[in-house]
Design a protein around this motif. Structure first.
Motif, PDB file in Angstrom:
ATOM      1  N   SER A  29      18.262 -37.322  16.646  1.00 54.84           N
ATOM      2  CA  SER A  29      17.048 -36.514  16.573  1.00 54.84           C
ATOM      3  C   SER A  29      17.272 -35.302  15.667  1.00 54.84           C
ATOM      4  CB  SER A  29      16.633 -36.055  17.970  1.00 54.84           C
ATOM      5  OG  SER A  29      17.640 -35.233  18.527  1.00 54.84           O
ATOM      6  N   TYR A  30      16.164 -34.646  15.298  1.00 53.76           N
ATOM      7  CA  TYR A  30      16.250 -33.418  14.511  1.00 53.76           C
ATOM      8  C   TYR A  30      15.112 -32.488  14.916  1.00 53.76           C
ATOM      9  CZ  TYR A  30      12.543 -35.303  11.514  1.00 53.76           C
ATOM     10  OH  TYR A  30      11.359 -35.811  11.042  1.00 53.76           O
ATOM     11  N   VAL A  31      15.189 -31.259  14.433  1.00 53.05           N
ATOM     12  CA  VAL A  31      14.161 -30.268  14.730  1.00 53.05           C
ATOM     13  C   VAL A  31      13.587 -29.736  13.420  1.00 53.05           C
ATOM     14  CG1 VAL A  31      13.678 -28.021  15.797  1.00 53.05           C
ATOM     15  CG2 VAL A  31      15.286 -29.594  16.883  1.00 53.05           C
ATOM     16  N   ALA A  32      12.260 -29.738  13.319  1.00 52.56           N
ATOM     17  CA  ALA A  32      11.569 -29.112  12.200  1.00 52.56           C
ATOM     18  C   ALA A  32      11.232 -27.683  12.637  1.00 52.56           C
ATOM     19  CB  ALA A  32      10.294 -29.871  11.868  1.00 52.56           C
ATOM     20  N   THR A  33      11.633 -26.703  11.833  1.00 48.79           N
ATOM     21  CA  THR A  33      11.409 -25.294  12.176  1.00 48.79           C
ATOM     22  C   THR A  33      10.761 -24.583  10.998  1.00 48.79           C
ATOM     23  OG1 THR A  33      13.426 -25.330  13.524  1.00 48.79           O
ATOM     24  CG2 THR A  33      12.505 -23.170  12.995  1.00 48.79           C
ATOM     25  N   ALA A  34       9.681 -23.860  11.289  1.00 50.65           N
ATOM     26  CA  ALA A  34       8.997 -23.076  10.263  1.00 50.65           C
ATOM     27  C   ALA A  34       8.966 -21.617  10.701  1.00 50.65           C
ATOM     28  CB  ALA A  34       7.575 -23.585  10.056  1.00 50.65           C
ATOM     29  N   TYR A  35       9.214 -20.732   9.761  1.00 52.58           N
ATOM     30  CA  TYR A  35       9.122 -19.296  10.001  1.00 52.58           C
ATOM     31  C   TYR A  35       7.940 -18.766   9.192  1.00 52.58           C
ATOM     32  CZ  TYR A  35      13.814 -19.919  11.816  1.00 52.58           C
ATOM     33  OH  TYR A  35      14.896 -20.345  12.541  1.00 52.58           O
ATOM     34  N   LEU A  36       7.023 -18.098   9.889  1.00 53.27           N
ATOM     35  CA  LEU A  36       5.804 -17.595   9.259  1.00 53.27           C
ATOM     36  C   LEU A  36       5.705 -16.095   9.490  1.00 53.27           C
ATOM     37  CD1 LEU A  36       5.060 -20.445  11.064  1.00 53.27           C
ATOM     38  CD2 LEU A  36       3.295 -20.382   9.334  1.00 53.27           C
ATOM     39  N   TYR A  37       5.168 -15.376   8.489  1.00 51.55           N
ATOM     40  CA  TYR A  37       5.123 -13.918   8.555  1.00 51.55           C
ATOM     41  C   TYR A  37       3.746 -13.382   8.187  1.00 51.55           C
ATOM     42  CZ  TYR A  37      10.134 -14.228   8.920  1.00 51.55           C
ATOM     43  OH  TYR A  37      11.401 -14.534   9.352  1.00 51.55           O
ATOM     44  N   CYS A  38       3.463 -12.165   8.644  1.00 56.59           N
ATOM     45  CA  CYS A  38       2.225 -11.427   8.344  1.00 56.59           C
ATOM     46  C   CYS A  38       0.985 -12.204   8.775  1.00 56.59           C
ATOM     47  CB  CYS A  38       2.127 -11.087   6.848  1.00 56.59           C
ATOM     48  SG  CYS A  38       3.437 -10.013   6.274  1.00 56.59           S
ATOM     49  N   LEU A  39       1.036 -12.757   9.980  1.00 52.90           N
ATOM     50  CA  LEU A  39      -0.060 -13.597  10.451  1.00 52.90           C
ATOM     51  C   LEU A  39      -1.147 -12.787  11.141  1.00 52.90           C
ATOM     52  CD1 LEU A  39       2.016 -16.505  12.020  1.00 52.90           C
ATOM     53  CD2 LEU A  39       1.085 -16.324   9.706  1.00 52.90           C
ATOM     54  N   PRO A  40      -2.407 -12.952  10.710  1.00 56.02           N
ATOM     55  CA  PRO A  40      -3.490 -12.314  11.428  1.00 56.02           C
ATOM     56  C   PRO A  40      -3.826 -13.106  12.698  1.00 56.02           C
ATOM     57  CG  PRO A  40      -4.325 -13.412   9.450  1.00 56.02           C
ATOM     58  CD  PRO A  40      -2.835 -13.582   9.457  1.00 56.02           C
ATOM     59  N   ALA A  41      -4.293 -12.401  13.727  1.00 56.55           N
ATOM     60  CA  ALA A  41      -4.703 -13.071  14.967  1.00 56.55           C
ATOM     61  C   ALA A  41      -5.770 -14.118  14.650  1.00 56.55           C
ATOM     62  CB  ALA A  41      -5.239 -12.048  15.953  1.00 56.55           C
ATOM     63  N   GLY A  42      -5.683 -15.246  15.333  1.00 58.98           N
ATOM     64  CA  GLY A  42      -6.638 -16.324  15.110  1.00 58.98           C
ATOM     65  C   GLY A  42      -6.160 -17.367  14.118  1.00 58.98           C
ATOM     66  N   SER A  43      -5.038 -17.120  13.479  1.00 58.92           N
ATOM     67  CA  SER A  43      -4.475 -18.125  12.565  1.00 58.92           C
ATOM     68  C   SER A  43      -4.078 -19.357  13.370  1.00 58.92           C
ATOM     69  CB  SER A  43      -3.242 -17.587  11.846  1.00 58.92           C
ATOM     70  OG  SER A  43      -3.555 -16.460  11.069  1.00 58.92           O
ATOM     71  N   ILE A  44      -4.195 -20.523  12.759  1.00 61.23           N
ATOM     72  CA  ILE A  44      -3.818 -21.772  13.419  1.00 61.23           C
ATOM     73  C   ILE A  44      -2.691 -22.414  12.619  1.00 61.23           C
ATOM     74  CG2 ILE A  44      -4.575 -24.071  14.130  1.00 61.23           C
ATOM     75  CD1 ILE A  44      -7.427 -22.847  14.311  1.00 61.23           C
ATOM     76  N   ILE A  45      -1.594 -22.730  13.325  1.00 63.45           N
ATOM     77  CA  ILE A  45      -0.426 -23.350  12.710  1.00 63.45           C
ATOM     78  C   ILE A  45      -0.336 -24.785  13.227  1.00 63.45           C
ATOM     79  CG2 ILE A  45       2.085 -23.278  12.506  1.00 63.45           C
ATOM     80  CD1 ILE A  45       1.807 -20.239  13.334  1.00 63.45           C
ATOM     81  N   THR A  46      -0.263 -25.741  12.323  1.00 62.68           N
ATOM     82  CA  THR A  46      -0.095 -27.142  12.710  1.00 62.68           C
ATOM     83  C   THR A  46       1.191 -27.656  12.086  1.00 62.68           C
ATOM     84  OG1 THR A  46      -2.493 -27.448  12.729  1.00 62.68           O
ATOM     85  CG2 THR A  46      -1.138 -29.442  12.740  1.00 62.68           C
ATOM     86  N   LEU A  47       2.091 -28.139  12.931  1.00 65.36           N
ATOM     87  CA  LEU A  47       3.361 -28.706  12.492  1.00 65.36           C
ATOM     88  C   LEU A  47       3.307 -30.189  12.829  1.00 65.36           C
ATOM     89  CD1 LEU A  47       6.157 -28.249  11.335  1.00 65.36           C
ATOM     90  CD2 LEU A  47       6.887 -27.370  13.533  1.00 65.36           C
ATOM     91  N   SER A  48       3.386 -31.048  11.809  1.00 66.11           N
ATOM     92  CA  SER A  48       3.216 -32.481  12.051  1.00 66.11           C
ATOM     93  C   SER A  48       4.291 -33.308  11.357  1.00 66.11           C
ATOM     94  CB  SER A  48       1.829 -32.938  11.592  1.00 66.11           C
ATOM     95  OG  SER A  48       1.658 -32.680  10.211  1.00 66.11           O
TER      96      SER A  48
END
Length: 108
Positions: A30-49
């Motif tokens: 198995s493996y893990v996909a990891t994303a680091y996101l910055y300066c996000l305004p409230a209400g942003s939607i992140i989809t990792l697929s």
């Protein structure tokens, strides 16, 4: 009475890093996909697929609250040798703009 102040740290929302660990998993590993996101305004939607050439698909959706920085993760089970997985991180901002990054790997 003091005026209300709105503080802005500046900077644009972005996906600063997107990694698959390990980057070349062995058969069944198995493996893990990891994303680091910055300066996000409230209400942003992140989809990792994830979409694999063996037909496997999965995704996680995260809705940003008061977090300015966010780490999104998705665990992916192992597959047969030669299977290619393509992972996508999509950031949908409240103003309607969308940012994406892709990463892929092949099971060894």
């Amino acid at each position: 009475e003091l005026p209300s102040l709105e503080v802005s740290w500046g900077g644009d929302a972005n996906i600063s890093q997107f990694t698959l660990t390990p980057s070349a998993p062995g058969r069944g590993q198995s493996y893990v996909a990891t994303a680091y996101l910055y300066c996000l305004p409230a209400g942003s939607i992140i989809t990792l697929s994830i979409v694999g050439t063996d037909g496997y698909t999965n995704s996680n959706i995260f809705v940003v609250g008061d977090e300015i920085n966010y780490q999104a993760e998705l665990w992916v089970p192992g597959a047969e040798s030669g299977v290619k997985d393509v992972c996508t991180i999509k950031l949908e901002l409240p103003d309607g703009s969308v940012k994406t990054k892709k990463a892929s790997l092949v099971f060894q």
